[in-house]
Design a protein around this motif. Sequence first.
Motif, mmCIF file in Angstrom:
data_model
loop_
_atom_site.group_PDB
_atom_site.id
_atom_site.type_symbol
_atom_site.label_atom_id
_atom_site.label_comp_id
_atom_site.label_asym_id
_atom_site.label_seq_id
_atom_site.Cartn_x
_atom_site.Cartn_y
_atom_site.Cartn_z
ATOM 1 N N GLN A 60 21.980 45.054 26.741
ATOM 2 C CA GLN A 60 22.773 44.076 27.480
ATOM 3 C C GLN A 60 23.185 44.644 28.836
ATOM 4 O OE1 GLN A 60 25.750 41.398 25.579
ATOM 5 N NE2 GLN A 60 27.181 42.594 26.772
ATOM 6 N N VAL A 61 23.027 43.830 29.865
ATOM 7 C CA VAL A 61 23.485 44.152 31.210
ATOM 8 C C VAL A 61 24.548 43.119 31.573
ATOM 9 C CG1 VAL A 61 22.822 44.340 33.639
ATOM 10 C CG2 VAL A 61 21.249 45.117 31.856
ATOM 11 N N GLU A 62 25.657 43.594 32.108
ATOM 12 C CA GLU A 62 26.764 42.701 32.473
ATOM 13 C C GLU A 62 27.253 43.025 33.875
ATOM 14 O OE1 GLU A 62 31.224 41.441 30.856
ATOM 15 O OE2 GLU A 62 29.981 42.813 29.701
ATOM 16 N N VAL A 63 27.526 41.985 34.647
ATOM 17 C CA VAL A 63 28.148 42.133 35.958
ATOM 18 C C VAL A 63 29.409 41.284 35.965
ATOM 19 C CG1 VAL A 63 26.043 42.669 37.237
ATOM 20 C CG2 VAL A 63 26.730 40.298 36.963
ATOM 21 N N ALA A 64 30.458 41.793 36.599
ATOM 22 C CA ALA A 64 31.725 41.052 36.633
ATOM 23 C C ALA A 64 32.481 41.371 37.913
ATOM 24 C CB ALA A 64 32.580 41.419 35.426
ATOM 25 N N LEU A 65 33.305 40.436 38.316
ATOM 26 C CA LEU A 65 34.233 40.611 39.431
ATOM 27 C C LEU A 65 35.639 40.324 38.947
ATOM 28 C CD1 LEU A 65 32.358 38.768 42.327
ATOM 29 C CD2 LEU A 65 32.630 41.241 42.056
ATOM 30 N N LYS A 66 36.589 41.136 39.408
ATOM 31 C CA LYS A 66 37.996 40.920 39.085
ATOM 32 C C LYS A 66 38.763 40.812 40.398
ATOM 33 C CE LYS A 66 41.947 42.732 36.584
ATOM 34 N NZ LYS A 66 42.389 43.692 35.575
ATOM 35 N N ARG A 67 39.523 39.745 40.531
ATOM 36 C CA ARG A 67 40.291 39.480 41.752
ATOM 37 C C ARG A 67 41.764 39.406 41.405
ATOM 38 N NH1 ARG A 67 42.097 38.911 46.663
ATOM 39 N NH2 ARG A 67 41.962 36.919 47.721
ATOM 40 N N GLU A 68 42.572 40.195 42.098
ATOM 41 C CA GLU A 68 44.030 40.111 41.963
ATOM 42 C C GLU A 68 44.500 38.909 42.778
ATOM 43 O OE1 GLU A 68 46.178 42.038 40.184
ATOM 44 O OE2 GLU A 68 44.495 43.195 39.396
ATOM 45 N N ILE A 69 45.115 37.956 42.105
ATOM 46 C CA ILE A 69 45.631 36.770 42.792
ATOM 47 C C ILE A 69 47.082 36.998 43.185
ATOM 48 C CG2 ILE A 69 46.109 34.296 42.558
ATOM 49 C CD1 ILE A 69 43.700 34.280 40.546
ATOM 50 N N LEU A 70 47.894 37.393 42.230
ATOM 51 C CA LEU A 70 49.273 37.823 42.469
ATOM 52 C C LEU A 70 49.354 39.260 41.960
ATOM 53 C CD1 LEU A 70 51.227 34.691 41.163
ATOM 54 C CD2 LEU A 70 50.848 35.339 43.551
ATOM 55 N N PRO A 71 49.207 40.253 42.828
ATOM 56 C CA PRO A 71 49.132 41.648 42.375
ATOM 57 C C PRO A 71 50.235 42.012 41.372
ATOM 58 C CG PRO A 71 48.703 41.523 44.721
ATOM 59 C CD PRO A 71 49.149 40.144 44.277
ATOM 60 N N ASN A 73 50.680 40.618 38.545
ATOM 61 C CA ASN A 73 51.032 39.496 37.676
ATOM 62 C C ASN A 73 49.868 38.605 37.261
ATOM 63 O OD1 ASN A 73 53.758 39.696 39.606
ATOM 64 N ND2 ASN A 73 54.134 39.530 37.408
ATOM 65 N N LEU A 74 48.962 38.283 38.173
ATOM 66 C CA LEU A 74 47.906 37.321 37.874
ATOM 67 C C LEU A 74 46.580 37.813 38.444
ATOM 68 C CD1 LEU A 74 47.214 34.502 36.663
ATOM 69 C CD2 LEU A 74 47.687 33.554 38.931
ATOM 70 N N SER A 75 45.564 37.830 37.582
ATOM 71 C CA SER A 75 44.223 38.203 38.034
ATOM 72 C C SER A 75 43.196 37.261 37.405
ATOM 73 C CB SER A 75 43.899 39.658 37.673
ATOM 74 O OG SER A 75 43.909 39.838 36.278
ATOM 75 N N ALA A 76 42.052 37.158 38.057
ATOM 76 C CA ALA A 76 40.960 36.315 37.568
ATOM 77 C C ALA A 76 39.712 37.169 37.427
ATOM 78 C CB ALA A 76 40.698 35.174 38.543
ATOM 79 N N ASP A 77 38.961 36.917 36.357
ATOM 80 C CA ASP A 77 37.696 37.600 36.105
ATOM 81 C C ASP A 77 36.588 36.559 35.984
ATOM 82 O OD1 ASP A 77 38.326 40.588 35.295
ATOM 83 O OD2 ASP A 77 39.870 39.343 34.366
ATOM 84 N N ILE A 78 35.435 36.899 36.526
ATOM 85 C CA ILE A 78 34.237 36.084 36.345
ATOM 86 C C ILE A 78 33.097 37.049 36.067
ATOM 87 C CG2 ILE A 78 33.759 36.019 38.832
ATOM 88 C CD1 ILE A 78 32.590 33.172 38.347
ATOM 89 N N GLY A 79 32.252 36.701 35.110
ATOM 90 C CA GLY A 79 31.179 37.619 34.759
ATOM 91 C C GLY A 79 29.981 36.923 34.164
ATOM 92 N N LEU A 108 41.594 34.103 33.180
ATOM 93 C CA LEU A 108 42.810 34.399 33.953
ATOM 94 C C LEU A 108 43.705 35.264 33.080
ATOM 95 C CD1 LEU A 108 43.715 30.913 35.477
ATOM 96 C CD2 LEU A 108 42.843 32.907 36.701
ATOM 97 N N THR A 109 44.296 36.297 33.674
ATOM 98 C CA THR A 109 45.211 37.164 32.955
ATOM 99 C C THR A 109 46.566 37.140 33.658
ATOM 100 O OG1 THR A 109 43.398 38.602 32.296
ATOM 101 C CG2 THR A 109 45.612 39.511 32.112
ATOM 102 N N PHE A 110 47.588 36.816 32.890
ATOM 103 C CA PHE A 110 48.941 36.804 33.427
ATOM 104 C C PHE A 110 49.716 37.916 32.761
ATOM 105 C CE2 PHE A 110 53.408 35.325 33.353
ATOM 106 C CZ PHE A 110 53.614 35.273 34.720
ATOM 107 N N GLU A 111 50.305 38.798 33.548
ATOM 108 C CA GLU A 111 51.095 39.910 33.021
ATOM 109 C C GLU A 111 52.543 39.760 33.501
ATOM 110 O OE1 GLU A 111 49.276 43.824 33.440
ATOM 111 O OE2 GLU A 111 47.438 42.800 34.045
#
Length: 112
Positions: A60-71, A73-79, A108-111
Amino acid sequence: GSFARSNIISPGLGLKAKLTAKLQALLTYRAYWLASDTDAWTVSGLRDTTGQTDSFIGQQVEVALKREILPGNLSADIGLAHLFAGSFTHDAPNASGQGDSTYGYVSLTFEF
């Protein structure tokens, strides 16, 4: 995902890069074998109870991007992940012959 942490041997490599202050990229490679020739690939339901089928599930090969939306507190992942089917996937007695598979995800991850 296509794998549960059950009945598998799975060595892999990963590369993580910080592209900007708020954007990270991830590239991973992983190979999968059944832990025992008579184990089931639990997510797919494939199994050879005789142990006569080769235990290599695939790569398996996987590529992903993670973007901090609200550093902090909130981040988004796409892969996107692609599984190159191995001999067990093709040759198990109850195999469908489907072959390779690709899946994508967004989260989306909310911390707090």
